[in-house]
Design a protein around this motif. Structure first.
Motif, PDB file in Angstrom:
ATOM      1  N   SER A 127       1.738   6.803  -6.574  1.00 55.15           N
ATOM      2  CA  SER A 127       0.718   7.696  -7.137  1.00 55.15           C
ATOM      3  C   SER A 127       1.046   9.155  -6.847  1.00 55.15           C
ATOM      4  O   SER A 127       0.787  10.019  -7.682  1.00 55.15           O
TER       5      SER A 127
ATOM      6  N   LEU B 296       1.045   4.204  -2.642  1.00 56.95           N
ATOM      7  CA  LEU B 296       0.802   5.613  -2.302  1.00 56.95           C
ATOM      8  C   LEU B 296       1.927   6.504  -2.836  1.00 56.95           C
ATOM      9  O   LEU B 296       1.661   7.504  -3.506  1.00 56.95           O
ATOM     10  N   THR B 297       3.205   6.114  -2.570  1.00 56.02           N
ATOM     11  CA  THR B 297       4.308   6.969  -3.040  1.00 56.02           C
ATOM     12  C   THR B 297       4.368   6.978  -4.565  1.00 56.02           C
ATOM     13  O   THR B 297       4.693   7.987  -5.169  1.00 56.02           O
TER      14      THR B 297
ATOM     15  N   ASN C  19       0.823  -1.205   0.000  1.00 55.98           N
ATOM     16  CA  ASN C  19       0.000   0.000   0.000  1.00 55.98           C
ATOM     17  C   ASN C  19       0.857   1.254   0.000  1.00 55.98           C
ATOM     18  O   ASN C  19       0.544   2.220  -0.662  1.00 55.98           O
ATOM     19  N   ARG C  20       1.920   1.184   0.796  1.00 56.35           N
ATOM     20  CA  ARG C  20       2.762   2.377   0.904  1.00 56.35           C
ATOM     21  C   ARG C  20       3.447   2.690  -0.419  1.00 56.35           C
ATOM     22  O   ARG C  20       3.524   3.833  -0.839  1.00 56.35           O
TER      23      ARG C  20
END
Lengths: 280, 298
Positions: free
Chosen positions: A14, A11-12, A7-8
């Motif tokens: 996107s 996130l980075t 997930n992280r």
């Protein structure tokens, strides 16, 4: 990979893509807007300034630029000046860079520092003596005068970039040629130059772009419109009473598109050289 | 015979570097020397005669409040431009290094501003931000952010920020590309090792990324500082130093004195002062360079 890590990175990822996309839009917008404005009809530019794409394409603006403003002759002036600057500086710089790398390696560091120092000379500092000296030599309003002053920034920069390329030439190849009885100039032209040609071409294109883009020296040294380079003629176009932005953008497109295309072709080579040159 | 050959070899070696030495000597050092000479004279752009005036030009310049304010504007212009260019260029490089797909595409688009001639930078942004038909001002009104069309080039509150924005737009790609090529010199296994040891991304950045690229970035920043400080074209073409001298930097001031008021002697004094200031920066730069070369990782 566990889920939170996935997930992280999502996130980075996107955030990175979003950031780069915003920057890309800002970076590319002026070029896009120049081209779009150049092919829009005059009425549409005024009635709907925020419409991105033109309803009807027209080449009228380009026609005005070429037929009425005779922009072609100014383009030719710029090509001549930038072309001569490039040829002369690349020859001088290639000889100089090779000479330093091969025959005077101990002066390499001193030379790099002299070059960096000249890179720091403000163009306006040189503009004052140039206007006096070029006037004394009777070269005001001449393309030769302009080429000579352009050498002042193009030669040091070209040397700086070329030194890195010449350092990659293996000494053994040259020594073999000397054993065969070749002299230094022959070795330079027949052995060394073919190896560094890709680098030399990149430097030549970069020199051409810089000369093509130059503004200050042509501003102070050229004042008759048939000798003006593209930068100065665009500036004088702005000074006219009724300013036609469509025409201005058409002329701008003709100036900037070659720069952008050539720059994209060589950017990878130049960028590495810049970083390398600044630390050696 | 052997001696003769040696001499000949020295001469041919020297003739390789001679043209370059001549260019540096005749086109850089000699003009600067003559500029220093003219700075002590009453040289005029049009009149041919001039006389020696001693330090008069320097006293005139240094006691001119417009010069002092131009110098301060130059400092402001340089510092804020640099911060903006470095922040944008650096973050863009990190983002580019991070992504896996589309790297080449984004890189190619992002360097477009670098290729722009100053005249086209000026004209395109003047048109985009035009106070009557400009795309951005009208879009801002349509979006309801402004109630009337903002005047980015003539309003006191906006003009400096507008110039800074344009200069950052132009200069960030160069920083980005150089940081990117510096980032690529970092051995990937160092990150691997750090990750195994449990280092966070921030720690990796602090202890691996920064030390590796600090040399290149540091030198790049100094070179850019000088370059931005010296920049004439952008401000001259966009605002000409106005409104009310608000964006007048030292190069613009020198141009106005030399070509506007035709006082080349005084203009020489201004540019010589500029040179002295830059040489001091240069000296500091070489000092740092020496120090970094002694300790640096490269």
């Amino acid at each position: 990979m566990n889920k939170s890590k996935l997930n992280r990175s999502l996130l980075t990822d996107s955030i990175s893509y979003l950031y780069l996309t915003i920057l890309a839009v800002i970076a590319a917008f002026p070029l896009l807007w120049i081209i779009l404005s150049a092919v829009k009809e005059k009425g549409e530019m005024i009635t709907n300034p925020t419409a991105l794409f033109p309803k009807k394409l027209t080449l009228d603006n380009f026609r005005v630029v070429i037929e009425q403003l005779h922009f072609g002759s100014n383009m030719l002036n710029s090509v001549i000046v930038a072309g001569c600057t490039t040829i002369v500086s690349v020859i001088i710089a290639a000889l100089g860079a090779y000479g330093v790398v091969r025959f005077f390696p101990r002066f390499g560091k001193v030379m790099t520092r002299v070059l960096i120092t000249t890179y720091m000379f403000p163009p306006i500092l040189l503009a004052v003596p140039y206007s006096i000296l070029v006037g004394k030599a009777g070269l005001v309003n001449s393309r030769i005068g302009l080429v000579i002053t352009y050498l002042s920034f193009s030669v040091p920069y070209a040397i700086w970039l070329l030194v890195g390329f010449f350092k990659t030439v293996p000494l053994e190849m040259e020594e073999a040629a000397y054993v065969d009885g070749a002299n230094r100039l022959q070795v330079f032209i027949q052995i060394v130059m073919p190896i560094v040609t890709p680098g030399v071409i990149a430097v030549a294109i970069y020199t051409f772009i810089n000369a093509w883009n130059e503004f200050l020296y042509s501003l102070i040294l050229i004042n008759s419109s048939n000798k003006m380079t593209v930068g100065i003629i665009l500036k004088s176009l702005e000074g006219q009473e009724v300013m036609d932005w469509g025409v201005m953008m058409a002329a701008s497109a003709m100036v900037v598109i070659p720069s952008v295309i050539f720059f994209m072709l060589i950017q990878k080579k130049i960028a590495g050289g810049l970083a390398a040159g600044s630390i050696k | 015979m052997n001696k003769h050959k040696k001499l000949l070899s020295k001469i041919t070696a020297f003739s390789f570097v001679l043209p370059a030495i001549l260019v540096v000597g005749l086109l850089l050092l000699y003009p600067v020397a003559s500029s220093i000479f003219y700075s002590f004279t009453s040289k005029n752009l049009i009149k041919t005669t001039y006389k020696f005036v001693g330090l008069k030009n320097y006293i005139k310049v240094l006691s001119d409040s417009t010069f002092i304010s131009s110098f301060l504007t130059s400092l402001k212009w340089t510092i804020f431009s640099l911060i903006g260019q470095v922040v944008v260029g650096f973050t863009a490089a990190l983002a580019l290094e991070h992504i896996r797909r589309g790297k080449g595409f984004y890189r190619t688009i992002l360097i477009i501003p670098w290729a722009f001639p100053s005249i086209v930078i000026a004209m395109s942004w003047k048109w985009i931000l035009n106070g009557v038909y400009g795309f951005v001002p009208i879009a801002l009104v349509k979006l309801g952010i402004f109630s009337e069309i903002p005047q980015f080039f003539t309003t006191k509150e906006f003009v400096f920020a507008t110039l800074l924005f344009i200069n950052i737009w132009f200069g960030a790609p160069l920083i980005m590309v150089n940081v990117l090529s510096a980032l690529q010199t970092i051995p990937k296994d160092q990150y691997e090792a750090a990750r195994i040891d449990g280092a966070t991304s921030l720690q990796q950045f602090r202890y691996i990324t920064l030390p590796h690229i600090s040399v290149v970035v540091g030198l790049l920043v100094v070179l850019r500082t000088i370059w931005v400080f010296n920049n004439f074209d952008l401000i001259y073409l966009i605002t000409g130093g106005g409104p009310a001298n608000l964006t007048q930097t030292v190069p613009i001031y020198a141009y106005n004195v030399g070509w506007g008021q035709k006082q080349l002697g005084v203009a020489s004094a201004v540019t010589v002062l500029l040179l002295v200031f830059l040489l001091v920066i240069c000296a500091i730069y070489f000092r740092i360079l020496n120090k970094l070369e002694k300790e640096g990782p490269q």
